[in-house]
Design a protein around this motif. Structure first.
Motif, PDB file in Angstrom:
ATOM      1  N   LYS A 167       0.828  -1.219   0.000  1.00 52.08           N
ATOM      2  CA  LYS A 167       0.000   0.000   0.000  1.00 52.08           C
ATOM      3  C   LYS A 167       0.863   1.271   0.000  1.00 52.08           C
ATOM      4  O   LYS A 167       1.787   1.422   0.799  1.00 52.08           O
ATOM      5  N   ILE A 168       0.561   2.155  -0.924  1.00 50.71           N
ATOM      6  CA  ILE A 168       1.169   3.489  -0.914  1.00 50.71           C
ATOM      7  C   ILE A 168       0.012   4.489  -0.891  1.00 50.71           C
ATOM      8  O   ILE A 168      -0.805   4.512  -1.813  1.00 50.71           O
ATOM      9  N   ASN A 169      -0.072   5.289   0.169  1.00 57.79           N
ATOM     10  CA  ASN A 169      -1.172   6.263   0.251  1.00 57.79           C
ATOM     11  C   ASN A 169      -0.992   7.369  -0.784  1.00 57.79           C
ATOM     12  O   ASN A 169       0.128   7.728  -1.129  1.00 57.79           O
ATOM     13  N   LYS A 170      -2.110   7.919  -1.204  1.00 60.54           N
ATOM     14  CA  LYS A 170      -2.060   9.065  -2.124  1.00 60.54           C
ATOM     15  C   LYS A 170      -1.479  10.278  -1.398  1.00 60.54           C
ATOM     16  O   LYS A 170      -1.943  10.629  -0.311  1.00 60.54           O
ATOM     17  N   PRO A 171      -0.495  10.918  -1.984  1.00 62.87           N
ATOM     18  CA  PRO A 171       0.042  12.114  -1.320  1.00 62.87           C
ATOM     19  C   PRO A 171      -0.813  13.350  -1.599  1.00 62.87           C
ATOM     20  O   PRO A 171      -1.383  13.486  -2.675  1.00 62.87           O
TER      21      PRO A 171
END
Ligand code: MCN
Ligand code: MOS
Length: 796
Positions: A119-123
């Motif tokens: 998972k990579i959160n939206k910046p």
């Protein structure tokens, strides 16, 4: 670095400690920097080269000797290597990625795709449309947005194993029909209403003007291509992450990394002491950095991810292609009555990057009527970014080409036309200029190139088969004012440290900050060490928007003032001070020595004072602005975009200005263009270091030459692939392309614009070069080329 420092400088310290030879070399330049302990013992030069001296770059010898350690040269235990795999289609969906062959190879640790995503959160850190970086986070879904998009990360024990494994992925796509460029009939432009500008009634004034000009100007898709490719190391341990990332703004990178990972900003450290160029492309941390960060957390190992040179063409974006339609209406004697402007630029298919193509258009000339609208055009390409002079650069290309066309239409000299439309105040907001030495720039440049000696008639000058052409153009870049912080540490050894998270991307930040501190403390510049590029240091404006030098030097000067005040009060009040009991106001601080003001000799050096009162060090801080940190800074972020762009607190319009003059030779038979001479005059206010500022201006001018004659990203119309994604096919100027270049500084200290009277230097050189060359090509050949780059096919 003295032993009592409380900074944990980790790997930096090891780097620095090893620099015996480099340090000696540095000392001979008279400049110390970046926490080098040996330097304190070197004899300091006696003269005090103040701010304004043409010193060489402090870190130059380390770079030349290969001792400056760049991001991915850090050596970490147990490192694993990540290689990204990129989509070969421009639009559609990924049906499946077969990773079995890759995973079966020796050394392969894992392969991450949207099928087993990390998972990579939206910046949100940079804000939508900020242009610093993309919101796009890789491997989170099956959507193919553009050819060259990261779709997998292969991680292995070695780079070679990861590279081989990456070649074995089998990807099945479902294709969709892509939108490839501005001219694609499927493209759907979207107006950016918030950036539209209008005053007066421009369409009506245009309709009734005696002389009208309408033309469309385009610029090609361009790339930043810094010598150091985009590459990083991320190392997760105990809930915290350290990222070695070449960065123009470590504070910004820290914010984005925290968001990607969903961890507090305090648990992120970004380190970037040396950067091999960025030109806007390293303001934001790009998606591969996010991949490195989440993978390091997943595996509990340091991960290095380096984009190959071709991958840097789609792993991040450069300047988008632009189109501008510009109409100018004027009287017969050349008074501009109306400007009607509309622009379009490419953006990512689902993100917004706005190229502010009216930044120069709306401030350059006194026009009673103007309307300007901006549009973005979503295409299946990587999200564009900032490249030197974003906005101003294409803006000046259209406006300054059109001014030349208007001059010829009016049979008026192009320089005379510009003077006839001189703006006494900023026409976009009626603010007075802080300083505008543009007339001086016109005059100095015209004189140096011999402007008035040319025959203004197109195609009238030649030398054999070479047509000779002269052209000129002008430009502007706003002074962006952003709060920055700096710390000065005075050591009882006599050494002075300057600390800031600001970066030196090749511009000279180390050098000018040492000069600033030395100047303000009246000490030898050799006794000042500068440490930069680490989020554990005080927060700084980014090295972007040509703002860092002024905002950060202002912070250093303020810290130095605080240091002087603190020392005087210590001398007067500490019972162990030999000057104890004196009135603070009766003491002075001169050349590092504190003494009663009525005396001219004696006194006590700051080092001896610290020893006398039993202190090993004295720390003081300073902020660019009297008011101190901005609200954003107080909230803990370095979201330094809460700035004043082109306007001062006192309601003045503050910009750097330039006037470029070029001479070209165009081969009559082949249409090949050689720039023979470039002479540019600049108003960047007070110059902190003329050697470095000149080098900046020249660098910008050469970048402009590349944009005008060479640089263009080609897209394969079948599959949206960037065809020339390498240095062989994406040509940038080399020495043989670079003519005789002369730069002239006409600025005066602008104390109402910035604390020390300087204005921006880094980008102004590239603004207006393209129209100056284009105008010279017209003068040489009688042919007007309105699309960049100007190649021989277009001239034929
Ligand atoms: N300077 C000066 N006097 C002033 C202002 C600046 O002598 N009044 C000099 C100093 O040496 C300072 C340099 O000019 O370090 C640049 O200062 P400034 O204009 O404030 O620009 P920044 O420090 O914010 O640097 C960023 C700027 C930008 S936005 C781009 S794009 C660009 C540029 O700098 N990218 C570069 N120049 C670059 N140079 C190199 N080598 N590499 C890049 O990536
Ligand atoms: Mo410069 S394009 O603002 O880094």
């Amino acid at each position: 670095m003295s032993k009592d420092t409380d900074l944990d400088i980790g790997l930096d310290r090891r780097t620095i400690m090893k620099l015996g030879a480099g340090a000696a070399a540095v000392a001979t330049t008279g400049l110390a920097f970046t926490g080098e302990p040996a330097l304190a013992n070197e004899p300091a030069p006696t003269a005090r080269p103040s701010l304004g001296a043409p010193l060489s770059r402090a870190e130059g010898p380390l770079k030349v000797a290969g001792q400056a350690r760049y991001a991915i040269e850090q050596k970490l235990e147990n490192m694993a290597y990540g290689v990204t795999v990129q989509s070969t289609r421009a639009a559609g969906r990924i049906i499946s990625i077969d990773t079995s062959a890759a995973k079966a190879l020796p050394g392969v640790i894992d392969v991450y795709t949207h099928q087993n995503s990390l998972k990579i959160n939206k910046p949100t850190f940079y804000g939508a449309g900020g242009g610093a970086t993309e919101v796009f986070t890789p491997i989170q879904d099956d959507i193919v947005r553009f050819n060259g998009m990261h779709i997998a990360l292969v991680v292995a024990e070695t780079f070679e194993q990861a590279t081989e494994a990456a070649s074995l992925l089998k990807v099945v796509y479902e294709d969709a029909s892509p939108i490839l460029d501005l001219d694609d009939p499927k493209a759907k432009p979207q107006p950016i209403d918030a950036m539209a500008t209008a005053w007066g009634d421009a369409p009506a004034a245009l309709a009734s003007a005696e002389v009208k000009l309408n033309a469309t100007y385009t610029t090609a898709r361009e790339y930043n291509v810094p010598l150091e490719p985009h590459a990083c190391i991320a190392s997760w341990a105990d809930g915290k992450i350290t990222v070695w990332e070449p960065s123009q703004w470590v504070g910004g990178a820290r914010g984005v990394v925290a968001e990607w990972l969903g961890i507090p900003i305090d648990n992120v450290r970004v380190i970037s002491p040396y950067v091999g160029g960025g030109f806007g492309s390293k303001i934001g941390a790009h998606p591969h950095v996010g991949l490195a960060c989440v993978t390091s957390r997943e595996l509990g190992r340091p991960i290095k991810v380096s984009l190959t040179r071709p991958q840097t063409f789609t792993g991040l974006g450069g300047r988008p292609a632009t189109r501008q339609n510009l109409s100018i209406g004027a009287t017969k004697d050349g008074k501009i009555l109306s400007i009607v402007h509309e622009s379009w630029n490419e953006t990512a298919i689902d993100e917004t990057h706005v190229e502010a193509c009216n930044n120069v258009t709306k401030i350059m000339y006194a026009t009673p009527n103007l309307t300007s609208r901006l549009n973005v055009v979503p295409v299946n390409a990587v999200m564009p970014g900032w490249k030197r002079g974003p906005g101003e650069n294409p803006s000046a290309w259209a406006l300054e080409s059109a001014m030349d066309e208007l001059a010829y239409a009016l049979k008026m000299d192009p320089l005379t036309l510009r003077l006839a439309n001189w703006a006494d105040v900023d026409p976009s907001n009626q603010m007075p200029w802080s300083t505008r030495q543009l007339r001086e720039a016109y005059a100095a440049g015209a004189e140096a190139i011999g402007w008035w000696k040319r025959n203004p008639e197109p195609r009238s000058m030649r030398e054999g088969r070479q047509l000779i052409g002269y052209g000129m153009a002008a430009g502007a870049y706003p002074m962006i004012r952003t709060a920055s912080e700096a710390k000065i540490v005075l050591h009882a050894s006599g050494q002075i440290e300057v600390l800031s998270a600001g970066t030196d991307i090749g511009t000279g930040t180390y050098t000018i900050l040492a000069q600033t501190a030395a100047d303000a403390l009246e000490v030898s510049v050799g006794s000042v060490m500068v440490r930069l590029g680490d989020t554990i240091l005080p927060r700084s404006a980014l090295a972007g928007g040509s703002q860092q030098a002024n905002n950060l030097a202002g912070a250093v000067a303020r810290a130095a003032k605080n240091a002087r005040d603190t020392l005087l009060s210590l001398a007067a009040t500490d019972p162990k001070s030999p000057l104890a009991g004196a009135k603070i106001s009766s003491l002075t601080f001169e050349k590092g020595v504190i003494r009663p003001a009525r005396r001219t000799r004696g006194g006590i050096s700051f080092a001896d004072l610290l020893k006398a009162v039993g202190q090993t060090r004295l720390e003081v801080e300073g902020n660019t602005f009297a008011a101190g940190a901005t609200e954003d800074m107080k909230n803990g972020a370095d979201r330094s975009f809460a700035q004043l762009k082109g306007a001062t607190e006192g309601g003045l319009s503050a910009h750097s200005w330039c006037a470029h003059f070029v001479e070209v030779r165009v081969d009559e038979d082949f249409g090949t263009i050689r720039v023979k001479r470039m002479v540019s005059a600049f108003d960047s206010g007070r110059i902190f270091n003329p050697k470095l500022a000149e080098s900046q201006w020249i660098g910008g001018m050469i970048m402009g030459l590349g944009q005008t004659l060479l640089e263009e990203g080609y897209v394969d119309q079948r599959d949206g692939r960037t065809v020339n994604a390498n240095f062989a096919d994406y040509a940038v100027p080399v020495n043989a392309d670079v003519p005789d270049v002369q730069v002239i500084s006409v600025g005066i200290p602008d104390m109402r614009a910035t604390a020390l009277g300087g204005k921006g230097v880094g980008e102004i050189g590239v603004v207006g070069i393209a129209p100056a060359i284009g105008n010279a090509v017209f003068h040489a050949t009688g042919k007007r080329i309105r699309s960049l780059p100007i190649t021989l096919e277009k001239l034929a």
